[in-house]
Design an enzyme around this catalytic site. Structure first.
Site, PDB file in Angstrom:
ATOM      1  N   LYS A   1       0.833  -1.469   0.008  1.00 43.97           N
ATOM      2  CA  LYS A   1       0.048  -0.094  -0.204  1.00 43.97           C
ATOM      3  C   LYS A   1       0.778   1.143   0.120  1.00 43.97           C
ATOM      4  O   LYS A   1       2.169   1.087   0.282  1.00 43.97           O
ATOM      5  CB  LYS A   1      -1.025   0.051   1.253  1.00 43.97           C
ATOM      6  CG  LYS A   1      -1.910  -1.231   1.247  1.00 43.97           C
ATOM      7  CD  LYS A   1      -2.880  -1.149   2.324  1.00 43.97           C
ATOM      8  CE  LYS A   1      -3.988  -1.989   2.000  1.00 43.97           C
ATOM      9  NZ  LYS A   1      -4.994  -2.194   3.424  1.00 43.97           N
TER      10      LYS A   1
ATOM     11  N   TYR B   1     -12.424  -2.584  -4.373  1.00 46.94           N
ATOM     12  CA  TYR B   1     -12.882  -2.564  -2.938  1.00 46.94           C
ATOM     13  C   TYR B   1     -14.273  -2.757  -3.236  1.00 46.94           C
ATOM     14  O   TYR B   1     -15.030  -2.260  -1.853  1.00 46.94           O
ATOM     15  CB  TYR B   1     -12.387  -1.544  -2.053  1.00 46.94           C
ATOM     16  CG  TYR B   1     -11.028  -1.814  -1.515  1.00 46.94           C
ATOM     17  CD1 TYR B   1     -10.524  -2.856  -0.660  1.00 46.94           C
ATOM     18  CD2 TYR B   1     -10.085  -0.824  -1.812  1.00 46.94           C
ATOM     19  CE1 TYR B   1      -9.391  -2.879  -0.261  1.00 46.94           C
ATOM     20  CE2 TYR B   1      -8.491  -1.002  -1.281  1.00 46.94           C
ATOM     21  CZ  TYR B   1      -8.310  -1.922  -0.666  1.00 46.94           C
ATOM     22  OH  TYR B   1      -7.161  -2.319   0.002  1.00 46.94           O
TER      23      TYR B   1
ATOM     24  N   ASN C   1      -2.077   0.380   6.691  1.00 49.31           N
ATOM     25  CA  ASN C   1      -1.443  -1.100   7.457  1.00 49.31           C
ATOM     26  C   ASN C   1      -0.609  -1.894   6.359  1.00 49.31           C
ATOM     27  O   ASN C   1      -0.440  -3.030   6.408  1.00 49.31           O
ATOM     28  CB  ASN C   1      -2.836  -2.000   7.970  1.00 49.31           C
ATOM     29  CG  ASN C   1      -3.613  -2.447   6.820  1.00 49.31           C
ATOM     30  OD1 ASN C   1      -3.551  -2.028   5.650  1.00 49.31           O
ATOM     31  ND2 ASN C   1      -4.882  -3.026   7.122  1.00 49.31           N
TER      32      ASN C   1
ATOM     33  N   HIS D   1      -1.954  -5.464   1.525  1.00 46.98           N
ATOM     34  CA  HIS D   1      -3.497  -6.239   1.371  1.00 46.98           C
ATOM     35  C   HIS D   1      -3.417  -7.634   0.801  1.00 46.98           C
ATOM     36  O   HIS D   1      -2.097  -7.965   0.236  1.00 46.98           O
ATOM     37  CB  HIS D   1      -4.315  -5.515   0.242  1.00 46.98           C
ATOM     38  CG  HIS D   1      -5.228  -6.285  -0.269  1.00 46.98           C
ATOM     39  ND1 HIS D   1      -6.573  -6.438   0.289  1.00 46.98           N
ATOM     40  CD2 HIS D   1      -5.298  -7.352  -1.368  1.00 46.98           C
ATOM     41  CE1 HIS D   1      -7.276  -7.337  -0.544  1.00 46.98           C
ATOM     42  NE2 HIS D   1      -6.472  -7.833  -1.532  1.00 46.98           N
TER      43      HIS D   1
ATOM     44  N   GLU E   1      -9.408 -10.726  -7.929  1.00 45.60           N
ATOM     45  CA  GLU E   1      -8.419  -9.758  -7.523  1.00 45.60           C
ATOM     46  C   GLU E   1      -7.036  -9.862  -8.468  1.00 45.60           C
ATOM     47  O   GLU E   1      -6.568  -8.981  -8.953  1.00 45.60           O
ATOM     48  CB  GLU E   1      -8.000  -9.811  -6.100  1.00 45.60           C
ATOM     49  CG  GLU E   1      -9.134  -9.243  -5.152  1.00 45.60           C
ATOM     50  CD  GLU E   1      -8.788  -9.367  -3.740  1.00 45.60           C
ATOM     51  OE1 GLU E   1      -7.548  -9.731  -3.341  1.00 45.60           O
ATOM     52  OE2 GLU E   1      -9.648  -8.795  -2.898  1.00 45.60           O
TER      53      GLU E   1
HETATM   54  P1  ATP Z   1      -7.114  -6.388   3.249  1.00 45.83           P
HETATM   55  O1  ATP Z   1      -8.322  -6.730   2.635  1.00 45.83           O
HETATM   56  O2  ATP Z   1      -6.378  -5.023   2.849  1.00 45.83           O
HETATM   57  O3  ATP Z   1      -6.003  -7.493   3.121  1.00 45.83           O
HETATM   58  P2  ATP Z   1      -8.282  -7.117   5.596  1.00 45.83           P
HETATM   59  O4  ATP Z   1      -8.833  -8.420   5.032  1.00 45.83           O
HETATM   60  O5  ATP Z   1      -7.376  -7.543   6.835  1.00 45.83           O
HETATM   61  O6  ATP Z   1      -7.172  -6.165   4.850  1.00 45.83           O
HETATM   62  P3  ATP Z   1     -10.628  -5.826   5.425  1.00 45.83           P
HETATM   63  O7  ATP Z   1     -11.645  -6.065   6.358  1.00 45.83           O
HETATM   64  O8  ATP Z   1     -10.904  -6.477   4.187  1.00 45.83           O
HETATM   65  O9  ATP Z   1      -9.225  -5.981   6.155  1.00 45.83           O
HETATM   66  O10 ATP Z   1     -10.651  -4.035   5.105  1.00 45.83           O
HETATM   67  C1  ATP Z   1      -9.945  -3.673   3.998  1.00 45.83           C
HETATM   68  C2  ATP Z   1      -8.942  -2.537   4.286  1.00 45.83           C
HETATM   69  O11 ATP Z   1     -10.058  -1.760   4.898  1.00 45.83           O
HETATM   70  C3  ATP Z   1      -7.965  -2.809   5.477  1.00 45.83           C
HETATM   71  O12 ATP Z   1      -6.833  -3.338   5.134  1.00 45.83           O
HETATM   72  C4  ATP Z   1      -7.734  -1.429   5.958  1.00 45.83           C
HETATM   73  O13 ATP Z   1      -6.766  -0.778   5.206  1.00 45.83           O
HETATM   74  C5  ATP Z   1      -9.194  -0.948   5.856  1.00 45.83           C
HETATM   75  N1  ATP Z   1     -10.020  -1.009   7.166  1.00 45.83           N
HETATM   76  C6  ATP Z   1     -10.499  -1.936   7.667  1.00 45.83           C
HETATM   77  N2  ATP Z   1     -11.184  -1.568   8.904  1.00 45.83           N
HETATM   78  C7  ATP Z   1     -11.141  -0.292   8.845  1.00 45.83           C
HETATM   79  C8  ATP Z   1     -11.540   0.630   9.971  1.00 45.83           C
HETATM   80  N3  ATP Z   1     -12.268   0.281  10.644  1.00 45.83           N
HETATM   81  N4  ATP Z   1     -11.465   1.815   9.614  1.00 45.83           N
HETATM   82  C9  ATP Z   1     -10.374   2.278   8.644  1.00 45.83           C
HETATM   83  N5  ATP Z   1     -10.038   1.474   7.717  1.00 45.83           N
HETATM   84  C10 ATP Z   1     -10.153   0.009   7.768  1.00 45.83           C
HETATM   85 MG    MG Z   2      -9.723  -8.128   3.043  1.00 43.50          MG
END
Ligand code: ATP
Ligand code: MG
Length: 140
Positions: free
Chosen positions: A11, A51, A114, A117, A128
């Protein structure tokens, strides 16, 4: 366990701090092969499409804006049980909850920024990977 492919994104917070090599080394040390990779600056439309499953979530607009705020590196990782293995290496979504030694624990700045992804299931991995790569770009 089977050979799998998963879509990984480094990211904007990771590319900004020059962490591409460090993070890629962690994938490779864990036995994941980088079989395709490119650096992109996503448009808002591209981020929104990627997304789309999160469109109803409160953080969707912020997340899409964040993902367009700088370059990303999109890549395909291949290996035994690659989807789960990659998520284990990444750690929990919120870096504060991520296990020691995981990419998000070491490098994540916030729940949004974070660093990485990773696809969460075979169906999402297929969607994806196809979103960013054509078949001839996957060199296993
Ligand atoms: P990713 O899909 O990026 O691998 P993940 O599966 O751990 O991460 P998801 O729940 O799919 O998390 O959320 C996608 C992305 O949205 C997260 O990686 C983060 O960048 C963002 N995100 C998730 N939860 C929050 C939140 N509560 N506040 C802000 N951003 C969030
Ligand atoms: Mg995810």
């Amino acid at each position: 366990m089977a050979e799998e492919r998963t879509l990984s994104i480094l990211k904007p917070d990771a590319t900004r701090r020059g962490l591409t090599g460090t993070i890629n080394a962690q994938f490779e040390e864990a036995g994941l092969r980088i079989i395709a990779q490119k650096r992109l600056r996503l448009t808002l439309k591209q981020a929104q499409g990627f997304y789309a499953v999160h469109a109803e979530r409160a953080f969707y607009d912020d997340l899409c804006a964040y993902m367009t705020s700088g370059p990303v590196v999109v890549q395909v990782l291949e290996g035994e049980d690659a989807i789960a293995k990659n998520r284990e290496i990444m750690g929990a979504t919120n870096p504060k909850n991520a296990a020691e030694g995981t990419i998000r624990a070491k490098h994540g700045e916030s729940v949004e920024a974070n660093s990485v992804h990773g696809s969460d299931a075979p169906e999402t991995a297929a969607f994806e990977i196809a979103y960013f790569f054509s078949a001839i770009e996957l060199v296993g």
